[in-house]
Design a protein around this motif. Sequence first.
Motif, PDB file in Angstrom:
ATOM      1  N   LEU A  63     -12.323 -73.104   6.153  1.00 34.53           N
ATOM      2  CA  LEU A  63     -11.657 -73.350   5.184  1.00 34.53           C
ATOM      3  C   LEU A  63     -12.061 -73.544   3.886  1.00 34.53           C
ATOM      4  CD1 LEU A  63      -9.410 -76.313   6.440  1.00 34.53           C
ATOM      5  CD2 LEU A  63      -8.841 -73.966   6.694  1.00 34.53           C
ATOM      6  N   GLN A  64     -11.894 -72.312   3.080  1.00 31.64           N
ATOM      7  CA  GLN A  64     -12.821 -72.152   1.841  1.00 31.64           C
ATOM      8  C   GLN A  64     -11.940 -71.761   0.645  1.00 31.64           C
ATOM      9  OE1 GLN A  64     -16.367 -72.203   2.510  1.00 31.64           O
ATOM     10  NE2 GLN A  64     -16.555 -72.752   0.151  1.00 31.64           N
ATOM     11  N   ALA A  65     -12.165 -72.631  -0.535  1.00 33.23           N
ATOM     12  CA  ALA A  65     -11.291 -72.463  -1.673  1.00 33.23           C
ATOM     13  C   ALA A  65     -12.110 -73.063  -2.888  1.00 33.23           C
ATOM     14  CB  ALA A  65      -9.771 -72.667  -1.457  1.00 33.23           C
ATOM     15  N   VAL A 175     -12.601 -68.337  13.107  1.00 33.99           N
ATOM     16  CA  VAL A 175     -11.575 -67.811  12.157  1.00 33.99           C
ATOM     17  C   VAL A 175     -11.428 -68.548  10.774  1.00 33.99           C
ATOM     18  CG1 VAL A 175      -9.745 -69.755  13.180  1.00 33.99           C
ATOM     19  CG2 VAL A 175      -9.096 -67.429  12.185  1.00 33.99           C
ATOM     20  N   LYS A 176     -11.183 -67.563   9.779  1.00 38.49           N
ATOM     21  CA  LYS A 176     -11.482 -68.215   8.467  1.00 38.49           C
ATOM     22  C   LYS A 176     -10.165 -68.054   7.532  1.00 38.49           C
ATOM     23  CE  LYS A 176     -15.026 -65.155   8.519  1.00 38.49           C
ATOM     24  NZ  LYS A 176     -16.414 -64.462   8.462  1.00 38.49           N
ATOM     25  N   PHE A 177     -10.132 -69.083   6.840  1.00 39.64           N
ATOM     26  CA  PHE A 177      -9.100 -69.095   5.737  1.00 39.64           C
ATOM     27  C   PHE A 177      -9.466 -69.211   4.389  1.00 39.64           C
ATOM     28  CE2 PHE A 177      -7.073 -70.485   9.795  1.00 39.64           C
ATOM     29  CZ  PHE A 177      -6.113 -69.588  10.007  1.00 39.64           C
ATOM     30  N   PHE A 178      -9.215 -68.453   3.503  1.00 42.88           N
ATOM     31  CA  PHE A 178      -9.449 -68.441   1.942  1.00 42.88           C
ATOM     32  C   PHE A 178      -8.071 -68.676   1.504  1.00 42.88           C
ATOM     33  CE2 PHE A 178      -9.616 -66.401  -2.198  1.00 42.88           C
ATOM     34  CZ  PHE A 178     -10.740 -67.481  -2.796  1.00 42.88           C
ATOM     35  N   GLU A 219     -15.033 -63.256  -8.524  1.00 45.86           N
ATOM     36  CA  GLU A 219     -15.839 -62.123  -8.482  1.00 45.86           C
ATOM     37  C   GLU A 219     -16.536 -62.138  -6.960  1.00 45.86           C
ATOM     38  OE1 GLU A 219     -19.553 -59.655 -10.294  1.00 45.86           O
ATOM     39  OE2 GLU A 219     -18.080 -60.694 -11.658  1.00 45.86           O
ATOM     40  N   ILE A 220     -17.328 -63.543  -6.890  1.00 42.50           N
ATOM     41  CA  ILE A 220     -18.138 -63.943  -5.740  1.00 42.50           C
ATOM     42  C   ILE A 220     -17.153 -63.929  -4.575  1.00 42.50           C
ATOM     43  CG2 ILE A 220     -19.571 -65.720  -4.864  1.00 42.50           C
ATOM     44  CD1 ILE A 220     -20.770 -65.838  -7.697  1.00 42.50           C
ATOM     45  N   PHE A 221     -16.098 -64.572  -4.698  1.00 41.05           N
ATOM     46  CA  PHE A 221     -15.344 -64.794  -3.487  1.00 41.05           C
ATOM     47  C   PHE A 221     -15.001 -63.163  -2.993  1.00 41.05           C
ATOM     48  CE2 PHE A 221     -13.332 -69.002  -5.150  1.00 41.05           C
ATOM     49  CZ  PHE A 221     -14.215 -69.696  -4.601  1.00 41.05           C
ATOM     50  N   GLU A 222     -14.607 -62.422  -3.885  1.00 40.74           N
ATOM     51  CA  GLU A 222     -14.411 -61.009  -3.307  1.00 40.74           C
ATOM     52  C   GLU A 222     -15.445 -60.416  -2.740  1.00 40.74           C
ATOM     53  OE1 GLU A 222     -13.737 -57.206  -6.133  1.00 40.74           O
ATOM     54  OE2 GLU A 222     -12.034 -58.517  -6.438  1.00 40.74           O
ATOM     55  N   ASP A 223     -16.636 -60.574  -3.351  1.00 39.60           N
ATOM     56  CA  ASP A 223     -17.880 -60.026  -2.654  1.00 39.60           C
ATOM     57  C   ASP A 223     -18.081 -60.515  -1.008  1.00 39.60           C
ATOM     58  OD1 ASP A 223     -20.063 -58.337  -2.725  1.00 39.60           O
ATOM     59  OD2 ASP A 223     -21.464 -59.957  -3.287  1.00 39.60           O
ATOM     60  N   TRP A 235     -11.502 -63.002   8.080  1.00 32.83           N
ATOM     61  CA  TRP A 235     -10.903 -63.830   6.914  1.00 32.83           C
ATOM     62  C   TRP A 235      -9.294 -63.443   6.599  1.00 32.83           C
ATOM     63  CZ3 TRP A 235     -12.901 -67.632   4.334  1.00 32.83           C
ATOM     64  CH2 TRP A 235     -14.074 -67.762   4.062  1.00 32.83           C
ATOM     65  N   TYR A 236      -8.650 -64.578   6.704  1.00 33.07           N
ATOM     66  CA  TYR A 236      -7.398 -64.471   6.133  1.00 33.07           C
ATOM     67  C   TYR A 236      -7.046 -65.067   4.693  1.00 33.07           C
ATOM     68  CZ  TYR A 236      -5.966 -63.614  11.025  1.00 33.07           C
ATOM     69  OH  TYR A 236      -6.149 -62.804  12.373  1.00 33.07           O
ATOM     70  N   VAL A 237      -6.659 -64.437   3.788  1.00 32.96           N
ATOM     71  CA  VAL A 237      -6.371 -64.669   2.713  1.00 32.96           C
ATOM     72  C   VAL A 237      -5.193 -65.148   2.327  1.00 32.96           C
ATOM     73  CG1 VAL A 237      -6.177 -63.877  -0.016  1.00 32.96           C
ATOM     74  CG2 VAL A 237      -7.747 -62.783   1.719  1.00 32.96           C
TER      75      VAL A 237
END
Length: 289
Positions: A63-65, A175-178, A219-223, A235-237
């Motif tokens: 979980l990242q945000a 599995v990763k969730f942003f 910008e860094i999240f997108e990269d 990743w799931y957004v």
Amino acid sequence: MYIDKYRIKPDEKIKLKGFGTSDDKGYDLEELEKELIPKAVEKLKDLHLKLNAEEEKGILVVLQAMDAAGKDEAISYIFSNLNAQGLKTLTLGKPSETELGHDYLWRIHDGLPARGEIGILNRSHYEEVIAPRVHDLLGEEPLPDELIDEKIWETRFRQINDFERYLSENGFPVVKFFFNVSKEEQRKRLLERMKDPQKNWEFSFSDVEEREHWDDYQEIFEDMLNHTSTEYAPWYVLPADNEQYSRYIIAEVMNNLLSELDPQFPVISDEEQDKLNEYIEKLEAEGEE
């Protein structure tokens, strides 16, 4: 639900702004809260119980945000309903002096699942390609000078991908969730947290200070998303402005993954069944005395 809409395909170059922060697909809030989410969580509980009983595979959830995007609430509303014996959670903050004395992936190992478990990283190893980049912190870490060059983030993306492939190939899919929250929605949630005596104890002044770097973070999240969403660790957004819908997506993604793994309750042998029947009769006889 068409969950692939929220999944970043391998080698796909996305623009984070192309993923809405608000999207409920027309679901009614009451329907989500009283019908869809409870039903999805009940299915997840059943699948997780089988995963725990089978003890063949484990799942790592990332979980990242930004702050106040809904990570803690997702754990409370979705994952806390699962069997505690098959669940572990690790929340990562600023690296300690001990952690800085090791490689940057070292500190997440306590949060990795055993076979039969779901391990949740509330923040994760991805912090090491986010915060040091935003605040230019690498010079403060005890890294050899030759490792700090213009390719260090590309190198770390590769290392993370290799690590997640290693986990997946050893029976631990990732599995990763942003949580894609808008700046305005975050502002409202931070204010709510700050003004509520039952919530302001968990408020950190750094939450507001980090907003000054909002554009850098985006910008860094997108990269990060573009370099580390793979077939084996996607990743799931999430449209995190819609909290309940985001929780529903998480539950459905987890159910889809577990259904693919197809865990089963162990089948006992004939010898064990005979012994089980013997002990059933013994205990039933005790009740008749």
